[in-house]
Design a protein around this motif. Structure first.
Motif, mmCIF file in Angstrom:
data_model
loop_
_atom_site.group_PDB
_atom_site.id
_atom_site.type_symbol
_atom_site.label_atom_id
_atom_site.label_comp_id
_atom_site.label_asym_id
_atom_site.label_seq_id
_atom_site.Cartn_x
_atom_site.Cartn_y
_atom_site.Cartn_z
ATOM 1 N N ASP A 32 43.290 48.962 31.624
ATOM 2 C CA ASP A 32 44.680 49.292 31.314
ATOM 3 C C ASP A 32 44.835 50.761 30.959
ATOM 4 O OD1 ASP A 32 46.133 46.457 31.098
ATOM 5 O OD2 ASP A 32 44.112 46.289 30.294
ATOM 6 N N ALA A 33 43.891 51.316 30.196
ATOM 7 C CA ALA A 33 43.941 52.734 29.868
ATOM 8 C C ALA A 33 43.769 53.586 31.119
ATOM 9 C CB ALA A 33 42.869 53.079 28.835
ATOM 10 N N ALA A 34 42.965 53.118 32.076
ATOM 11 C CA ALA A 34 42.807 53.847 33.336
ATOM 12 C C ALA A 34 44.132 53.899 34.094
ATOM 13 C CB ALA A 34 41.724 53.194 34.181
ATOM 14 N N ASP A 35 44.889 52.792 34.067
ATOM 15 C CA ASP A 35 46.209 52.783 34.705
ATOM 16 C C ASP A 35 47.160 53.754 34.009
ATOM 17 O OD1 ASP A 35 45.353 50.883 36.497
ATOM 18 O OD2 ASP A 35 46.222 49.193 35.407
ATOM 19 N N ILE A 36 47.102 53.780 32.679
ATOM 20 C CA ILE A 36 47.962 54.699 31.922
ATOM 21 C C ILE A 36 47.630 56.146 32.277
ATOM 22 C CG2 ILE A 36 48.517 55.541 29.606
ATOM 23 C CD1 ILE A 36 48.102 52.665 28.611
ATOM 24 N N ARG A 37 46.337 56.465 32.354
ATOM 25 C CA ARG A 37 45.940 57.828 32.725
ATOM 26 C C ARG A 37 46.419 58.176 34.127
ATOM 27 N NH1 ARG A 37 39.705 59.542 33.566
ATOM 28 N NH2 ARG A 37 40.004 58.034 35.250
ATOM 29 N N HIS A 38 46.303 57.229 35.056
ATOM 30 C CA HIS A 38 46.743 57.470 36.427
ATOM 31 C C HIS A 38 48.236 57.813 36.473
ATOM 32 C CE1 HIS A 38 47.214 56.976 40.743
ATOM 33 N NE2 HIS A 38 48.186 56.096 40.520
ATOM 34 N N LEU A 39 49.061 57.012 35.770
ATOM 35 C CA LEU A 39 50.500 57.276 35.755
ATOM 36 C C LEU A 39 50.814 58.598 35.071
ATOM 37 C CD1 LEU A 39 51.926 53.729 34.941
ATOM 38 C CD2 LEU A 39 52.064 54.962 37.115
ATOM 39 N N PHE A 40 50.086 58.907 33.998
ATOM 40 C CA PHE A 40 50.304 60.178 33.304
ATOM 41 C C PHE A 40 50.021 61.364 34.222
ATOM 42 C CE2 PHE A 40 48.078 63.679 31.145
ATOM 43 C CZ PHE A 40 49.125 64.218 30.422
ATOM 44 N N LEU A 41 48.887 61.327 34.913
ATOM 45 C CA LEU A 41 48.544 62.439 35.802
ATOM 46 C C LEU A 41 49.534 62.552 36.953
ATOM 47 C CD1 LEU A 41 44.654 62.040 35.909
ATOM 48 C CD2 LEU A 41 46.009 63.709 34.608
ATOM 49 N N LEU A 42 50.002 61.405 37.440
ATOM 50 C CA LEU A 42 51.000 61.427 38.509
ATOM 51 C C LEU A 42 52.292 62.081 38.039
ATOM 52 C CD1 LEU A 42 51.840 60.462 41.376
ATOM 53 C CD2 LEU A 42 52.671 58.375 40.292
ATOM 54 N N MET A 43 52.769 61.681 36.848
ATOM 55 C CA MET A 43 54.009 62.265 36.321
ATOM 56 C C MET A 43 53.817 63.733 35.958
ATOM 57 S SD MET A 43 55.782 59.217 34.094
ATOM 58 C CE MET A 43 54.329 58.818 33.118
ATOM 59 N N LEU A 44 52.620 64.088 35.487
ATOM 60 C CA LEU A 44 52.344 65.488 35.174
ATOM 61 C C LEU A 44 52.399 66.345 36.434
ATOM 62 C CD1 LEU A 44 51.452 67.655 33.148
ATOM 63 C CD2 LEU A 44 49.091 67.032 33.645
ATOM 64 N N ALA A 45 51.807 65.840 37.512
ATOM 65 C CA ALA A 45 51.855 66.583 38.776
ATOM 66 C C ALA A 45 53.296 66.725 39.262
ATOM 67 C CB ALA A 45 51.010 65.864 39.821
ATOM 68 N N LEU A 89 63.634 60.347 43.356
ATOM 69 C CA LEU A 89 62.328 60.518 42.735
ATOM 70 C C LEU A 89 62.106 59.498 41.618
ATOM 71 C CD1 LEU A 89 62.030 64.413 42.565
ATOM 72 C CD2 LEU A 89 60.771 62.861 44.054
ATOM 73 N N LEU A 90 63.104 59.318 40.755
ATOM 74 C CA LEU A 90 62.967 58.384 39.638
ATOM 75 C C LEU A 90 62.874 56.941 40.133
ATOM 76 C CD1 LEU A 90 65.444 59.955 37.054
ATOM 77 C CD2 LEU A 90 62.950 59.966 36.963
ATOM 78 N N LEU A 91 63.657 56.605 41.163
ATOM 79 C CA LEU A 91 63.585 55.257 41.727
ATOM 80 C C LEU A 91 62.212 54.996 42.341
ATOM 81 C CD1 LEU A 91 65.065 52.628 42.335
ATOM 82 C CD2 LEU A 91 65.864 53.647 44.489
ATOM 83 N N GLY A 92 61.678 56.002 43.052
ATOM 84 C CA GLY A 92 60.353 55.859 43.638
ATOM 85 C C GLY A 92 59.276 55.694 42.573
ATOM 86 N N LEU A 93 59.389 56.477 41.479
ATOM 87 C CA LEU A 93 58.429 56.357 40.387
ATOM 88 C C LEU A 93 58.509 54.983 39.732
ATOM 89 C CD1 LEU A 93 56.319 57.687 38.569
ATOM 90 C CD2 LEU A 93 58.190 58.542 37.146
ATOM 91 N N LEU A 94 59.726 54.464 39.554
ATOM 92 C CA LEU A 94 59.903 53.139 38.966
ATOM 93 C C LEU A 94 59.268 52.069 39.832
ATOM 94 C CD1 LEU A 94 61.165 51.206 36.891
ATOM 95 C CD2 LEU A 94 63.260 51.229 38.277
ATOM 96 N N VAL A 95 59.530 52.111 41.128
ATOM 97 C CA VAL A 95 58.982 51.102 42.046
ATOM 98 C C VAL A 95 57.462 51.186 42.061
ATOM 99 C CG1 VAL A 95 58.844 50.388 44.465
ATOM 100 C CG2 VAL A 95 61.062 51.018 43.461
ATOM 101 N N TYR A 96 56.922 52.411 42.060
ATOM 102 C CA TYR A 96 55.470 52.588 42.090
ATOM 103 C C TYR A 96 54.811 52.083 40.817
ATOM 104 C CZ TYR A 96 50.941 54.896 42.490
ATOM 105 O OH TYR A 96 49.598 55.146 42.545
ATOM 106 N N SER A 97 55.472 52.265 39.667
ATOM 107 C CA SER A 97 54.852 51.932 38.378
ATOM 108 C C SER A 97 55.030 50.473 37.973
ATOM 109 C CB SER A 97 55.420 52.830 37.273
ATOM 110 O OG SER A 97 56.815 52.625 37.113
#
Length: 321
Positions: A32-45, A89-97
């Motif tokens: 679960d923490a790995a998923d959180i890190r993945h989403l964080f890095l994606l949003m940071l980029a 962009l926000l809709l795509g991020l929501l669907v992806y997450s």
């Protein structure tokens, strides 16, 4: 330029103080923490890309000749950059997450661990399927590769259970049980922390988290069921001063339920809920004056004990393995 360089160096040093491998979502040992890190890095980029695009747009606006952008062109620019593109962009991020938010399934055979937050320590009870529960305190051990369900509640005030490298935070609320389902993917020793202000020693309410290979975990849990066999002068002083009115040492007289279970206290690597390393001097000092280590702690002080008596009790407790 010197001011800018100094600001960059200072900011970099501040950011580096948060880098570690034992208590960081950026150094996960759980799925679960790995998923959180993945989403964080994606949003940071994504945030970096947007910031660079805005900087370039501002540069162009400053250098563009006066009157180049008319009212109609400006309205189109606002519509696309301020409305349509951010919405997409926000809709795509929501669907992806959304798939990352799906709760992890749990089976009846999976290990359950009840964790009760108290001021300022953790009561931990292992409830394996088909076996009697085992109670410990201030340390959590979990098997690698197996699903574990934490049943979280609080005995006094609201706490928050957070093991950054394992999963996200979850509140511990008196009168309510919240469930956090996790899976560790890597063995090692890590750290958890209360993430909700709960009193004077909130910042001093931590816990050790040890992820073990399944066979080693099973052997450890079986060993935890054994009663204590440690004896000596310290055991007599422990009972004589009423310590067993609050603490349980299985196999050594009455069982107190107010404070942490001490049956295998000596096998833990820290004391006072992850604050001090396990050492005779630290244990003896905490017995005589716990409030000096943890302001607001509910454990009474025992200043009437001589240093020799406190040391004898400390050695007895360290022998509980």
């Amino acid at each position: 330029m010197r001011g800018i360089r100094g600001t960059i160096i200072t900011g970099g040093c501040i950011l580096l103080t948060g880098c570690n491998t034992h208590q960081s979502t950026l150094a996960p040992f759980g799925a679960d923490a790995a998923d959180i890190r993945h989403l964080f890095l994606l949003m940071l980029a994504g945030a970096v890309v947007i910031a660079v695009a805005l900087a370039l747009l501002m540069r162009h606006a400053v250098r563009a000749p006066e009157g180049e952008l008319g009212l109609r062109g400006g309205m189109r620019l606002v519509l696309w950059l301020g409305g349509i593109i951010p919405t997409i962009l926000l809709l795509g991020l929501l669907v992806y997450s959304l798939p990352f938010m799906r709760p992890r399934p749990i089976a009846p055979a999976d290990l359950q661990i009840a964790v009760d937050g108290e001021q300022f320590w953790w009561r931990v009870t292992y409830r394996p399927a088909g076996a009697a529960p085992v109670e410990t305190a201030n340390e959590i051990r979990i098997p690698v590769g197996r699903t574990v369900a934490f049943r979280l509640t609080a005995a006094d005030v609201v706490h928050s259970f957070w093991i950054p490298g394992l999963a996200g935070k979850m509140d511990m609320i008196p009168g309510r049980t919240n469930t956090l389902v996790v899976r560790a993917d890597k063995a090692g020793r890590y750290r958890g922390q209360c993430a909700e202000f709960c009193g004077l020693s909130h910042a001093l309410m931590a816990l050790d988290v040890i992820a073990m290979e399944p066979a080693a975990f099973d052997a450890w849990l079986a060993d935890q069921r054994r009663p204590s066999t440690s004896q000596g002068d310290g055991a007599r002083l422990f009972a004589q001063n009423g310590c067993n009115a609050c603490h349980t040492v299985r196999g050594a007289g009455p069982a107190g339920r107010i404070g942490p279970d001490l049956t295998h206290f000596g096998s833990r690597q820290t004391l006072a809920a992850g604050i001090l390393p396990m050492a005779t001097a630290n244990v003896a000092a905490f017995i005589r004056h716990p409030e000096k280590t943890k302001p607001g702690v509910r454990m009474p002080a025992f200043p009437q004990l001589t240093p020799a008596e406190a040391t004898a009790i400390a050695r007895y407790l360290e022998g509980l393995k």
